[in-house]
Design a protein around this motif. Structure first.
Motif, PDB file in Angstrom:
ATOM      1  N   VAL A 107      31.889  51.538  37.256  1.00 30.84           N
ATOM      2  CA  VAL A 107      31.919  52.896  36.703  1.00 30.84           C
ATOM      3  C   VAL A 107      33.364  53.319  36.418  1.00 30.84           C
ATOM      4  O   VAL A 107      33.661  53.902  35.372  1.00 30.84           O
ATOM      5  CB  VAL A 107      31.215  53.891  37.655  1.00 30.84           C
ATOM      6  N   GLY A 108      34.280  53.007  37.334  1.00 32.24           N
ATOM      7  CA  GLY A 108      35.692  53.308  37.112  1.00 32.24           C
ATOM      8  C   GLY A 108      36.261  52.523  35.943  1.00 32.24           C
ATOM      9  O   GLY A 108      37.073  53.037  35.169  1.00 32.24           O
ATOM     10  N   ILE A 123      34.598  51.486  33.240  1.00 29.37           N
ATOM     11  CA  ILE A 123      34.107  52.102  32.003  1.00 29.37           C
ATOM     12  C   ILE A 123      34.787  53.447  31.764  1.00 29.37           C
ATOM     13  O   ILE A 123      35.234  53.745  30.659  1.00 29.37           O
ATOM     14  CB  ILE A 123      32.569  52.244  32.049  1.00 29.37           C
ATOM     15  N   GLY A 124      34.885  54.263  32.822  1.00 32.09           N
ATOM     16  CA  GLY A 124      35.538  55.570  32.682  1.00 32.09           C
ATOM     17  C   GLY A 124      37.007  55.441  32.324  1.00 32.09           C
ATOM     18  O   GLY A 124      37.520  56.197  31.487  1.00 32.09           O
ATOM     19  N   GLY A 125      37.713  54.483  32.923  1.00 34.10           N
ATOM     20  CA  GLY A 125      39.120  54.258  32.598  1.00 34.10           C
ATOM     21  C   GLY A 125      39.296  53.797  31.166  1.00 34.10           C
ATOM     22  O   GLY A 125      40.234  54.223  30.469  1.00 34.10           O
ATOM     23  N   LEU A 156      37.209  54.421  28.599  1.00 33.05           N
ATOM     24  CA  LEU A 156      36.927  55.561  27.721  1.00 33.05           C
ATOM     25  C   LEU A 156      38.073  56.565  27.742  1.00 33.05           C
ATOM     26  O   LEU A 156      38.455  57.112  26.695  1.00 33.05           O
ATOM     27  CB  LEU A 156      35.610  56.226  28.117  1.00 33.05           C
ATOM     28  N   GLY A 157      38.630  56.808  28.922  1.00 28.43           N
ATOM     29  CA  GLY A 157      39.778  57.710  29.017  1.00 28.43           C
ATOM     30  C   GLY A 157      40.964  57.184  28.233  1.00 28.43           C
ATOM     31  O   GLY A 157      41.679  57.944  27.568  1.00 28.43           O
ATOM     32  N   SER A 158      41.183  55.883  28.284  1.00 33.34           N
ATOM     33  CA  SER A 158      42.281  55.272  27.543  1.00 33.34           C
ATOM     34  C   SER A 158      42.060  55.399  26.040  1.00 33.34           C
ATOM     35  O   SER A 158      42.990  55.677  25.284  1.00 33.34           O
ATOM     36  CB  SER A 158      42.420  53.809  27.933  1.00 33.34           C
ATOM     37  N   GLY A 171      42.537  51.480  35.564  1.00 37.40           N
ATOM     38  CA  GLY A 171      41.445  52.433  35.345  1.00 37.40           C
ATOM     39  C   GLY A 171      40.295  52.217  36.305  1.00 37.40           C
ATOM     40  O   GLY A 171      39.724  53.157  36.834  1.00 37.40           O
ATOM     41  N   GLY A 177      39.520  54.772  39.233  1.00 35.77           N
ATOM     42  CA  GLY A 177      38.270  55.447  38.880  1.00 35.77           C
ATOM     43  C   GLY A 177      37.473  55.718  40.115  1.00 35.77           C
ATOM     44  O   GLY A 177      36.797  56.702  40.255  1.00 35.77           O
TER      45      GLY A 177
END
Length: 184
Positions: free
Chosen positions: A157-158, A160-162, A164-166, A180, A184
């Motif tokens: 999850v971290g 994917i979130g990292g 997307l944030g990037s 990330g 995350g």
């Protein structure tokens, strides 16, 4: 003259520095800044370790921090595989960085797998070592407090979130690294 509360026939001029009861030298224990009677010594809470509780819990993980070590092995293995194909592997720079790193254009062209490959790709040895040390510290503490499945899920999850944030914060940059996923 006072008598020891544990030995009624023994005279003493000493007192417990905690409860002020008279106590003889045989019963008294010295504790740095004062002497205490056996009752006060036993009533004191045990000294807490200087290191955090998670550190001591990590020492009792059955089989060790397997998920954390597995992630470290994958990160180092991918980097070594990339650098082994370099023209000058002694520089420690990843020649495949642009081929597997996370870029907005590549993801828009259908290369969504880059979200995952970028988390295991590092630019150079310094980048890999920094992420490896942080992953080892954070991962070991987390693996001691949550289950291995929860840690693996949290890492994905971290990741994917990292990614997307990037993509949102730096749309024109090529990003890579485990940062990330770790944070995350």
């Amino acid at each position: 003259m006072d008598v020891c509360y544990l030995h009624p026939g023994r005279e003493t001029g000493r007192r417990c520095s905690n409860c002020w009861r008279p106590v003889c030298l045989e019963c008294m224990d010295s504790l740095g800044l004062g002497s205490v009677c056996p009752w006060c010594r036993d009533a004191r809470p045990p000294k807490h370790p200087v290191l955090p509780r998670a550190w001591w819990a990590a020492r009792s993980i059955p089989g060790g921090p397997l998920v954390t070590l597995g992630l470290l092995i994958v990160n180092v293995g991918v980097f070594v595989g990339h650098v082994a194909g370099a023209s000058d592997p002694l520089l420690g720079q990843n020649p495949h960085f642009d081929d597997v790193g996370l870029s907005r254009e590549a993801v828009a062209d259908g290369e969504s797998w880059r979200v995952f490959t970028s988390a295991f790709t590092h630019l150079d040895v310094g980048h890999l070592l920094t992420n490896a040390v942080v992953l080892l510290v954070v991962g070991t503490f987390l693996e001691a407090t949550i289950s291995r499945i929860q840690l693996a899920a949290l890492y994905v999850v971290g990741l994917i979130g990292g990614a997307l944030g990037s993509l949102i914060l730096e749309p024109d940059a090529v990003a890579a690294g485990a940062s990330g996923a770790i944070f995350g």
